[in-house]
Every structure is written in structure tokens, then in C-alpha cells.
Design a protein around this motif. Structure first.
Motif, PDB file in Angstrom:
ATOM      1  N   LEU A 109      31.336 -11.087   5.494  1.00 62.49           N
ATOM      2  CA  LEU A 109      32.507 -10.173   6.254  1.00 62.49           C
ATOM      3  C   LEU A 109      31.239  -8.702   6.452  1.00 62.49           C
ATOM      4  O   LEU A 109      31.435  -7.648   7.907  1.00 62.49           O
ATOM      5  N   SER A 110      30.020  -7.999   6.009  1.00 62.20           N
ATOM      6  CA  SER A 110      29.435  -6.994   6.323  1.00 62.20           C
ATOM      7  C   SER A 110      28.170  -6.917   7.137  1.00 62.20           C
ATOM      8  O   SER A 110      28.308  -6.800   8.821  1.00 62.20           O
ATOM      9  N   PHE A 111      27.503  -8.379   7.306  1.00 65.94           N
ATOM     10  CA  PHE A 111      27.381  -8.844   8.448  1.00 65.94           C
ATOM     11  C   PHE A 111      27.943  -9.143   9.660  1.00 65.94           C
ATOM     12  O   PHE A 111      27.300  -8.596  10.961  1.00 65.94           O
ATOM     13  N   LYS A 112      28.936  -9.181   9.523  1.00 68.81           N
ATOM     14  CA  LYS A 112      29.965 -10.199  11.216  1.00 68.81           C
ATOM     15  C   LYS A 112      30.265  -8.487  11.604  1.00 68.81           C
ATOM     16  O   LYS A 112      30.338  -8.078  12.584  1.00 68.81           O
ATOM     17  N   GLN A 113      30.286  -7.074  10.286  1.00 64.33           N
ATOM     18  CA  GLN A 113      30.410  -5.790  11.484  1.00 64.33           C
ATOM     19  C   GLN A 113      29.485  -5.549  11.644  1.00 64.33           C
ATOM     20  O   GLN A 113      29.739  -5.088  12.660  1.00 64.33           O
ATOM     21  N   ASP A 114      28.286  -5.952  11.375  1.00 56.99           N
ATOM     22  CA  ASP A 114      27.240  -5.587  12.083  1.00 56.99           C
ATOM     23  C   ASP A 114      27.289  -6.596  13.302  1.00 56.99           C
ATOM     24  O   ASP A 114      26.725  -5.870  14.733  1.00 56.99           O
TER      25      ASP A 114
ATOM     26  N   PRO B   3      31.726 -15.871   1.076  1.00 53.67           N
ATOM     27  CA  PRO B   3      30.163 -16.553   1.843  1.00 53.67           C
ATOM     28  C   PRO B   3      29.536 -15.219   1.703  1.00 53.67           C
ATOM     29  O   PRO B   3      30.289 -13.652   2.604  1.00 53.67           O
ATOM     30  N   ASN B   4      28.048 -15.340   1.895  1.00 52.81           N
ATOM     31  CA  ASN B   4      27.536 -14.035   1.594  1.00 52.81           C
ATOM     32  C   ASN B   4      25.996 -14.538   2.214  1.00 52.81           C
ATOM     33  O   ASN B   4      25.388 -16.216   2.161  1.00 52.81           O
ATOM     34  N   VAL B   5      25.153 -13.938   3.081  1.00 52.21           N
ATOM     35  CA  VAL B   5      23.667 -14.164   3.818  1.00 52.21           C
ATOM     36  C   VAL B   5      22.625 -13.795   2.254  1.00 52.21           C
ATOM     37  O   VAL B   5      22.926 -12.517   1.757  1.00 52.21           O
ATOM     38  N   VAL B   6      22.239 -14.113   1.852  1.00 52.29           N
ATOM     39  CA  VAL B   6      20.846 -14.451   0.554  1.00 52.29           C
ATOM     40  C   VAL B   6      20.098 -14.522   0.328  1.00 52.29           C
ATOM     41  O   VAL B   6      19.679 -15.414   1.554  1.00 52.29           O
ATOM     42  N   TYR B   7      18.900 -13.955   0.865  1.00 53.57           N
ATOM     43  CA  TYR B   7      17.360 -14.361   0.478  1.00 53.57           C
ATOM     44  C   TYR B   7      17.001 -14.280  -1.038  1.00 53.57           C
ATOM     45  O   TYR B   7      17.397 -12.735  -1.956  1.00 53.57           O
ATOM     46  N   LEU B   8      15.965 -14.867  -1.328  1.00 48.11           N
ATOM     47  CA  LEU B   8      15.897 -14.971  -3.190  1.00 48.11           C
ATOM     48  C   LEU B   8      14.480 -15.642  -2.281  1.00 48.11           C
ATOM     49  O   LEU B   8      13.851 -16.366  -1.816  1.00 48.11           O
ATOM     50  N   GLU B   9      13.783 -15.246  -3.825  1.00 46.03           N
ATOM     51  CA  GLU B   9      12.041 -14.844  -3.438  1.00 46.03           C
ATOM     52  C   GLU B   9      11.396 -14.887  -5.485  1.00 46.03           C
ATOM     53  O   GLU B   9      11.821 -13.790  -5.850  1.00 46.03           O
ATOM     54  N   PRO B  10      10.428 -15.412  -5.775  1.00 47.11           N
ATOM     55  CA  PRO B  10      10.583 -15.285  -6.431  1.00 47.11           C
ATOM     56  C   PRO B  10       9.076 -14.690  -7.555  1.00 47.11           C
ATOM     57  O   PRO B  10       8.406 -14.207  -6.276  1.00 47.11           O
TER      58      PRO B  10
ATOM     59  N   GLU C 128      25.065  -0.421   3.280  1.00 44.79           N
ATOM     60  CA  GLU C 128      26.838  -1.455   2.943  1.00 44.79           C
ATOM     61  C   GLU C 128      26.886  -2.054   2.802  1.00 44.79           C
ATOM     62  O   GLU C 128      26.304  -3.215   3.760  1.00 44.79           O
ATOM     63  N   GLY C 129      27.320  -2.710   1.675  1.00 49.19           N
ATOM     64  CA  GLY C 129      27.144  -4.103   1.583  1.00 49.19           C
ATOM     65  C   GLY C 129      25.704  -5.179   1.282  1.00 49.19           C
ATOM     66  O   GLY C 129      25.810  -6.298   0.953  1.00 49.19           O
ATOM     67  N   ILE C 130      24.543  -4.643   0.971  1.00 48.13           N
ATOM     68  CA  ILE C 130      23.328  -4.602   0.776  1.00 48.13           C
ATOM     69  C   ILE C 130      23.008  -4.613  -0.887  1.00 48.13           C
ATOM     70  O   ILE C 130      23.388  -3.919  -0.585  1.00 48.13           O
ATOM     71  N   SER C 131      23.207  -5.860  -1.312  1.00 47.27           N
ATOM     72  CA  SER C 131      22.516  -5.182  -2.733  1.00 47.27           C
ATOM     73  C   SER C 131      21.595  -6.179  -3.058  1.00 47.27           C
ATOM     74  O   SER C 131      21.516  -6.998  -3.046  1.00 47.27           O
ATOM     75  N   ILE C 132      20.664  -5.256  -4.549  1.00 46.77           N
ATOM     76  CA  ILE C 132      19.450  -6.242  -5.071  1.00 46.77           C
ATOM     77  C   ILE C 132      19.974  -6.849  -6.258  1.00 46.77           C
ATOM     78  O   ILE C 132      21.208  -6.362  -7.032  1.00 46.77           O
TER      79      ILE C 132
END
Length: 293
Positions: A157-162, A132-139, A92-96
Motif C-alpha cells: 500500500l505504501s508502494f502504491k502511494q509512491d 502484501p509487502n515488498v521485501v528484500y532479504l540479505e544474508p 514511511e512504510g519502510i522498516s528494517i
């Protein structure tokens, strides 16, 4: 007599040295714990990056996705299934999201443009409209050309809970005021409050006692924490890391730590040890003085 005076002076000098050596040892313990907190943060972010890379790898291995990159409807359906799968499996909290370059209607964010221009992936914290989000971007390439960018994001916030679940302690994000311009009006208005200097917190999402303690300490407390790498008082031990966002700009601080209360807390253990050593040294001095006179 002169000999007695010299003896007493020597005893008090010894007491002074013991007290200062003990204080220095306490400071080294705080420094070590601060380094451990920061290392755990770094490891946690590296683990997240690996996790996001594995999600992207799974998507890139999907033939249906690869063969229909120009068909936005099919791609959207595939992405929806992946997001549903993540949600159903506890992520939960992660999306593509898939950002097609050819079919792009809206203006691309700076971070996505950087990925397109540099033809390499990016990872880090990014302030988006929702916060604020933790983001990964790949071409995604067609021959040597970037035709799209896969985006994995997780709210901080989801990262904080983890983090608090796996590491324990308290986690706080302080956002620099000028970086709040990236937030939507609804998110920004009424949700953020000033903490110290130009740093703000999303008030209802983080520990009020923790950031309240920083408000109480003010600019001097923040400066001391930055200078020595940590800050400890009667309520909290805390340390910090500067946050450089995915675009390379300073946007605030991550502050982590723990409550002092509780006999098993390391701060209380260090404080108890310091007091015990000082009392032993003082008792030794008193015993020698009684013996002498």
C-alpha cells in the motif's frame, strides 16, 4: 453501368481498408502504452531494490552493529534507531529487521530459510500477516556461514502511494484466494472482497471505481485483458502484470491504468483520431459519389 458499380465497390473497399488500418493503428497505440506501463512498473521495483540495498549497505557498514551481532539488545537498539531515522526522513512504510539465526526463537519464514540455505539475497512481493509487502532479504556471514538475515520491507500500500504519486494513474493489487491463507485473521476477515474468479481485493485500500469496473466486466473482461495484454472501455484503460512472489509462486495480479475521461487522456486522443480519419474517409466517399452522379 458496370464501370460505375466497380467504382463504387472500389470506393467502399477503400473506406473499409482505411477504417481497419486506423483501428489497427489504435490497437498498436494501446499495446505500446501497455508496454510502457509495465516497463515503468519494472523500473519502479528495480529502484526499490536499489534503495533497500543501500539501506542494508549502510547497516552493514556500522561497526557497532557488526561487532555485536550476538547481542540481541544492542542489535535491537541499533535497528530501532535506523527505523526512527527512516521515518523521520520521509521513508514511511519502510522498516528494517534483523533475523538472528543463532538466537532465533520462532520458526523462520520460507523466504528467510531460502536465503540461509542458498546464501544469497532475495527480493519480491511477499504475503505476510499484515498483508502484501515488498521485501528484500540479505544474508549476514561469519566466515562462510550465514548467521543472520537483514530484512527490509515496505507495505504494498505504501508502494502504491509512491507509484501513484510519481507515475500517476491507478494501481490495484488482486490477490489469489489461496494466498490469503498467509494473512492474519484480523486482516483477512471483513477487509477483502471478491472481484473476479478467485481474485480478491482489500476493498478499502484501493480505488473502488477501478476494481468495480473489473467486477462489472467479469471473467470475460479479465480473459480479454490477459489475452491481448490490456483492456479499454468507456471508463478505464488498464493493463496488468502477473505477480510471482518472493518464493516463486503465483499469487495474483498488479493492474495499472488510467481513467478515459478528460480531453488530454491518450484513450480519448486515439478515439478522436480514429473517428476523424473515418469521417474524412466517409466525406471523401460521399464527395466522389455526388461528383459521379
Amino acid at each position: 453501368s458496370i464501370l460505375s458499380t466497380m467504382s463504387i465497390s472500389g470506393i467502399f473497399l477503400t473506406l473499409y481498408l482505411i477504417t481497419n488500418v486506423t483501428k489497427s493503428a489504435s490497437e498498436h497505440v494501446y499495446e505500446d502504452v501497455s508496454h510502457t506501463y509495465k516497463k515503468n512498473l519494472d523500473v519502479r521495483f528495480l529502484d526499490k531494490q536499489k534503495e533497500y540495498k543501500n539501506i542494508v549497505l549502510s547497516l552493514k557498514s556500522n561497526d557497532n552493529f557488526n561487532n555485536n551481532l550476538n547481542n540481541s539488545q544492542i542489535v535491537d537498539d541499533i535497528i530501532k534507531k535506523y527505523n526512527d531515522n527512516l521515518l523521520n526522513n520521509g521513508f514511511e512504510g519502510i522498516s528494517i529487521k534483523y533475523n538472528s539465526i543463532a538466537n532465533q526463537v520462532n520458526v523462520l519464514r520460507n523466504s528467510i530459510n531460502s536465503v540461509v540455505n542458498r546464501k544469497s539475497s532475495l527480493f519480491g512481493i511477499e504475503i505476510l500477516l499484515n498483508g502484501p509487502n515488498v521485501v528484500y532479504l540479505e544474508p549476514i556471514f561469519n566466515d562462510q556461514n550465514v548467521i543472520g538475515v537483514i530484512e527490509i520491507k515496505q507495505s504494498l500500500l505504501s508502494f502504491k502511494q509512491d507509484y501513484e504519486k510519481t507515475q500517476g494513474g491507478v494501481f490495484l493489487f488482486l490477490l489469489q484466494e489461496r494466498s490469503m491463507n498467509a494473512l492474519s485473521t484480523d486482516v483477512k476477515n471483513g477487509n477483502y472482497r471478491a472481484v473476479v474468479d478467485d481474485l480478491f481485493v482489500e476493498e478499502k485500500k484501493f480505488d473502488g471505481m477501478f476494481f468495480g469496473n473489473m467486477i462489472k466486466e467479469g471473467s470475460e473482461g479479465l480473459k480479454l485483458m490477459r489475452d491481448q495484454g490490456y483492456k479499454v472501455n468507456e471508463v478505464f484503460f488498464k493493463t496488468y502484470k502477473e505477480v510471482i512472489d518472493i518464493n516463486g509462486s503465483f499469487i495474483g495480479y498488479l493492474v495499472v491504468g488510467e481513467k478515459v475521461e478528460g480531453s488530454n487522456g491518450f484513450v480519448n486522443i486515439v478515439d478522436k483520431l480514429t473517428k476523424e480519419v473515418t469521417l474524412i474517409a466517409l466525406g471523401l466517399v460521399m464527395s466522389i459519389l455526388i461528383f459521379m452522379f
